[in-house]
Design a protein around this motif. Structure first.
Motif, PDB file in Angstrom:
ATOM      1  N   PHE A   1       0.813  -1.221   0.000  1.00  0.00           N
ATOM      2  CA  PHE A   1       0.000   0.000   0.000  1.00  0.00           C
ATOM      3  C   PHE A   1       0.850   1.276   0.000  1.00  0.00           C
ATOM      4  CE2 PHE A   1       0.429  -1.563   4.376  1.00  0.00           C
ATOM      5  CZ  PHE A   1       0.996  -0.478   5.017  1.00  0.00           C
ATOM      6  N   HIS A   2       2.177   1.138   0.100  1.00  0.00           N
ATOM      7  CA  HIS A   2       3.085   2.301   0.059  1.00  0.00           C
ATOM      8  C   HIS A   2       4.448   1.804  -0.419  1.00  0.00           C
ATOM      9  CE1 HIS A   2       4.118   6.419   1.008  1.00  0.00           C
ATOM     10  NE2 HIS A   2       5.066   6.068   1.861  1.00  0.00           N
ATOM     11  N   PRO A   3       4.526   1.380  -1.681  1.00  0.00           N
ATOM     12  CA  PRO A   3       5.708   0.665  -2.172  1.00  0.00           C
ATOM     13  C   PRO A   3       6.987   1.496  -2.106  1.00  0.00           C
ATOM     14  CG  PRO A   3       4.207   1.224  -3.972  1.00  0.00           C
ATOM     15  CD  PRO A   3       3.479   1.521  -2.706  1.00  0.00           C
ATOM     16  N   ASN A   4       8.077   0.775  -1.835  1.00  0.00           N
ATOM     17  CA  ASN A   4       9.437   1.319  -1.811  1.00  0.00           C
ATOM     18  C   ASN A   4       9.698   2.273  -0.650  1.00  0.00           C
ATOM     19  OD1 ASN A   4      10.070  -0.040  -4.269  1.00  0.00           O
ATOM     20  ND2 ASN A   4       8.991   1.608  -5.370  1.00  0.00           N
ATOM     21  N   GLN A   5       8.761   2.376   0.280  1.00  0.00           N
ATOM     22  CA  GLN A   5       8.936   3.264   1.433  1.00  0.00           C
ATOM     23  C   GLN A   5       8.548   2.501   2.703  1.00  0.00           C
ATOM     24  OE1 GLN A   5      10.452   5.884   0.776  1.00  0.00           O
ATOM     25  NE2 GLN A   5       9.675   7.004  -1.000  1.00  0.00           N
ATOM     26  N   SER A   6       8.542   3.185   3.841  1.00  0.00           N
ATOM     27  CA  SER A   6       8.193   2.544   5.109  1.00  0.00           C
ATOM     28  C   SER A   6       6.987   3.245   5.726  1.00  0.00           C
ATOM     29  CB  SER A   6       9.377   2.598   6.069  1.00  0.00           C
ATOM     30  OG  SER A   6       9.719   3.937   6.375  1.00  0.00           O
ATOM     31  N   VAL A   7       6.307   2.507   6.621  1.00  0.00           N
ATOM     32  CA  VAL A   7       5.121   3.024   7.303  1.00  0.00           C
ATOM     33  C   VAL A   7       5.151   2.522   8.743  1.00  0.00           C
ATOM     34  CG1 VAL A   7       2.594   3.080   7.387  1.00  0.00           C
ATOM     35  CG2 VAL A   7       3.768   3.005   5.169  1.00  0.00           C
ATOM     36  N   LEU A   8       4.766   3.383   9.671  1.00  0.00           N
ATOM     37  CA  LEU A   8       4.704   3.037  11.094  1.00  0.00           C
ATOM     38  C   LEU A   8       3.305   3.360  11.604  1.00  0.00           C
ATOM     39  CD1 LEU A   8       6.075   2.327  13.845  1.00  0.00           C
ATOM     40  CD2 LEU A   8       6.764   4.726  13.984  1.00  0.00           C
ATOM     41  N   LEU A   9       2.727   2.435  12.395  1.00  0.00           N
ATOM     42  CA  LEU A   9       1.380   2.624  12.936  1.00  0.00           C
ATOM     43  C   LEU A   9       1.405   2.414  14.451  1.00  0.00           C
ATOM     44  CD1 LEU A   9      -1.733   2.971  12.373  1.00  0.00           C
ATOM     45  CD2 LEU A   9      -1.838   0.467  12.267  1.00  0.00           C
ATOM     46  N   HIS A  10       0.850   3.384  15.191  1.00  0.00           N
ATOM     47  CA  HIS A  10       0.717   3.333  16.654  1.00  0.00           C
ATOM     48  C   HIS A  10      -0.704   3.709  17.039  1.00  0.00           C
ATOM     49  CE1 HIS A  10       4.818   3.295  18.518  1.00  0.00           C
ATOM     50  NE2 HIS A  10       5.196   3.784  17.360  1.00  0.00           N
ATOM     51  N   SER A  11      -1.178   3.169  18.153  1.00  0.00           N
ATOM     52  CA  SER A  11      -2.450   3.627  18.705  1.00  0.00           C
ATOM     53  C   SER A  11      -2.207   4.631  19.825  1.00  0.00           C
ATOM     54  CB  SER A  11      -3.251   2.447  19.246  1.00  0.00           C
ATOM     55  OG  SER A  11      -2.552   1.803  20.291  1.00  0.00           O
ATOM     56  N   GLN A  12      -3.191   5.531  20.009  1.00  0.00           N
ATOM     57  CA  GLN A  12      -3.158   6.532  21.062  1.00  0.00           C
ATOM     58  C   GLN A  12      -4.524   6.547  21.755  1.00  0.00           C
ATOM     59  OE1 GLN A  12      -1.277  10.388  19.746  1.00  0.00           O
ATOM     60  NE2 GLN A  12      -1.406   9.416  17.742  1.00  0.00           N
ATOM     61  N   PRO A  13      -4.628   7.211  22.887  1.00  0.00           N
ATOM     62  CA  PRO A  13      -5.942   7.331  23.528  1.00  0.00           C
ATOM     63  C   PRO A  13      -6.955   8.063  22.644  1.00  0.00           C
ATOM     64  CG  PRO A  13      -4.188   7.916  25.053  1.00  0.00           C
ATOM     65  CD  PRO A  13      -3.556   7.784  23.703  1.00  0.00           C
ATOM     66  N   ASP A  14      -8.211   7.934  23.004  1.00  0.00           N
ATOM     67  CA  ASP A  14      -9.318   8.639  22.352  1.00  0.00           C
ATOM     68  C   ASP A  14      -9.526   8.176  20.913  1.00  0.00           C
ATOM     69  OD1 ASP A  14      -9.343  10.099  24.730  1.00  0.00           O
ATOM     70  OD2 ASP A  14      -8.151  11.732  23.879  1.00  0.00           O
ATOM     71  N   ASN A  15      -9.186   6.916  20.619  1.00  0.00           N
ATOM     72  CA  ASN A  15      -9.350   6.360  19.268  1.00  0.00           C
ATOM     73  C   ASN A  15      -8.541   7.111  18.223  1.00  0.00           C
ATOM     74  OD1 ASN A  15     -11.260   4.292  20.003  1.00  0.00           O
ATOM     75  ND2 ASN A  15     -12.791   5.920  20.206  1.00  0.00           N
ATOM     76  N   VAL A  16      -7.399   7.641  18.636  1.00  0.00           N
ATOM     77  CA  VAL A  16      -6.497   8.329  17.718  1.00  0.00           C
ATOM     78  C   VAL A  16      -5.353   7.381  17.360  1.00  0.00           C
ATOM     79  CG1 VAL A  16      -4.908  10.273  17.418  1.00  0.00           C
ATOM     80  CG2 VAL A  16      -7.077  10.597  18.632  1.00  0.00           C
ATOM     81  N   TRP A  17      -5.004   7.361  16.077  1.00  0.00           N
ATOM     82  CA  TRP A  17      -3.920   6.515  15.585  1.00  0.00           C
ATOM     83  C   TRP A  17      -2.882   7.372  14.893  1.00  0.00           C
ATOM     84  CZ3 TRP A  17      -3.871   1.092  16.169  1.00  0.00           C
ATOM     85  CH2 TRP A  17      -5.007   0.568  16.800  1.00  0.00           C
TER      86      TRP A  17
END
Length: 558
Positions: A225-241
């Protein structure tokens, strides 16, 4: 009752009143400056904090706070609130293209009060620290007070401060600059940070959505979904990502932050039907750099003002709070006339070492995440393919070596080991935590280390000789406020004799973590780092190590 909107509150401006001279002035009211003020105030110092803004931070900014930082905030009275609101996590997962290649647990053993990390928006973090500081009678907060000139003169620091009512002059015995990566104070005294800038751009998008992903850190290399690059995903309070997208150096920041462009990237990740709203978007570049020296006479630098790193590994805000943990007790001893000013040089040397460690790890992570040559890219991708099946390759995967506290193994404040202890716990390391009982109630060991020098004597099966106990009782109190604690095994009766405090290591967790047999003794600094230890202690050796840990020459030992 709902949460306060800390991004919206306006901090009250008050004109400067009273004396124009102060003992300690902190410039900067962010997490580092507020932590510094709280720590100093808890040691009994009066502190003035000046900041040119009238709001707390907007957008999530720093979100990832490490166990060590939480332990420090526990001592400052804010840790529990942070953890209750934050998202706790220990597990991270690494993906290459569309497959998971590795996962890790940052807190694999039980018996710790705090998780490896929490995710918490910086505006909550600042808000909680602000409320804690505003309630402390030893702290004066001055919002919309901007330092525009600073110089050391005649043994003081002279400041010029601008306010909505005009400028005023003030002096301080000590100035602590916690005023961020662009540090005006640093520029005022003709200093600069040097290091390495990285030619890459990243998009941060904080989104509000009802996604039901687990509370883990997910990092993708070259995903579909994002070729040749990197992606980081974290969760936060209040349903914020929090989502970080690598963009490449040629990306146009003005174009990339357009809502429709950001939304397209988010839908590529979450799916075309995903429902979300954008809360905060920013494009950033970064550098790994630091000042040559963190102490310049009576002006000391902490946090991003002294050093900054790339965001991979959560080493920015965490290392800044650990700066305050190192400096506050030392400055307190100097101000009270109990230690020479040279003790502050150990702040500079210890935290310069820590900054170098963080810069090294962050630089290596950035080079792995953003390879700049075909050979580097081949090495990275081969490592990721092998990591699915081979342990040696997993050790080479670097999506950001996550923040750990530095061990001051070479510190001048340490007394060298005369006895053998487990190398898993080096001299100068942070004292490990563990569960215990105090007067029959469940508690935690680090909660007993309350900002004083602590002499901990381990008694897994039996109390020490009564003569030693009497000597230990004589160590307590005094100008350095020494605290002696006996750590008793489950079968050892208390309370401790001679009025000594005792805790019950009921499951022998502490005895194991400290490699402690009967009589083992540790001297732990006010910032919870180990300064000395012995298998068979005596009062003379403990006093000598105490003097060394306080930066005093040996002849001053009593």
């Amino acid at each position: 009752m709902g949460d306060i909107d800390y991004q919206a509150i306006e901090l009250e401006y008050k004109p400067a009143q009273g004396a124009s001279h102060h003992g300690i002035v902190v410039v900067g009211g962010g997490p580092v400056g507020l932590s510094m003020a709280l720590d100093l105030a808890l040691h009994g110092q009066k502190v003035v904090v000046i900041d040119d803004d009238h709001r707390l931070s907007t957008g999530s900014r720093a979100i990832c706070f490490a166990k060590r930082t939480l332990d420090i905030w526990d001592r400052l009275g804010a840790g529990e609130r942070m953890v209750r609101k934050g998202i706790s996590w220990n597990v991270g997962r690494v993906y290459f293209k569309d497959k998971e290649v590795w996962n890790f647990d940052l807190l694999p053993e039980p018996g710790h009060r705090r998780p490896a990390f929490i995710n918490l928006q910086q505006y909550y973090c600042e808000g909680y620290l602000y409320e804690q500081a505003a309630a402390h009678p030893g702290i004066e907060l001055r919002w919309r007070h901007k330092a525009v000139a600073a110089q050391e003169r005649d043994g003081l620091v002279a400041l010029t401060v601008e306010t909505p009512d005009g400028s005023y002059a003030m002096t301080a015995d000590w100035l602590i600059a916690c005023d961020g990566a662009r540090s005006p104070i640093r520029k005022m005294i003709g200093q600069e940070s040097r290091g390495r800038s990285f030619r890459d751009r990243f998009l941060i998008a904080d989104i509000k959505t009802q996604a039901d992903y687990p509370h883990e850190r997910w990092f993708w290399f070259d995903p579909p979904f994002h070729p040749n690059q990197s992606v980081l995903l974290h969760s936060q309070p209040d349903n914020v990502w929090r989502v970080d997208f690598q963009l490449g150096w040629d990306a146009d920041p003005a174009e990339e932050i357009k809502p429709e462009k950001v939304a397209a990237r988010i839908r590529a990740l979450l799916g075309p039907e995903a429902e979300f709203e954008l809360e905060w978007v920013s494009v950033y570049t970064f550098a790994c750099e630091r000042m040559e020296k963190f102490r310049h006479g009576r002006i000391l630098f902490a946090g991003d003002a002294a050093h900054r790193v790339s965001p991979f590994g959560a080493r920015g805000a965490n290392s800044g709070v650990q700066d305050t943990d190192n400096l506050a007790w030392k400055l307190d001893l100097v101000v009270r006339g109990l230690a020479p000013e040279s003790l502050l040089d150990s702040y500079a040397s210890e935290r310069e070492q820590a900054a170098d460690e963080n810069i090294l790890h962050s630089s290596r992570a950035t080079d792995f995440i953003t390879p700049k040559s075909e050979i580097s890219l081949l090495f990275r991708n081969t490592t990721l393919r092998l990591a699915r099946d081979y342990e040696f390759a997993r050790k080479l995967v670097n999506s950001g070596r996550l923040s750990l506290p530095s061990a001051y193994t070479g510190s001048s404040l340490n007394t060298a080991d005369a006895d053998d202890f487990s190398p898993a716990l080096p001299l100068g390391a942070v004292a490990p935590d563990g569960p215990l009982r105090v007067a029959g109630n469940a508690a935690w060991w680090l909660g007993q280390l309350d900002g004083r020098f602590t002499v901990a004597v381990f008694c897994p099966t039996a109390l020490p000789d009564p003569g030693l106990l009497h000597e230990l009782a004589g160590l307590q109190g005094g100008p350095l406020r020494v605290k002696v604690v006996l750590v008793l095994g489950a079968g050892v009766a208390g309370p401790a004799p001679d009025g000594l405090a005792s805790v019950q290591d009921h499951d022998a967790v502490l005895a194991g973590r400290y490699d402690a047999r009967d009589g083992a003794c540790y001297l732990i600094r006010p910032d919870q780092h180990i300064a000395a230890r012995w298998r068979k202690p005596d009062k003379r050796r403990i006093l000598g190590a105490l003097q060394q840990a306080a930066g005093l020459p040996p002849q001053e030992a009593s």
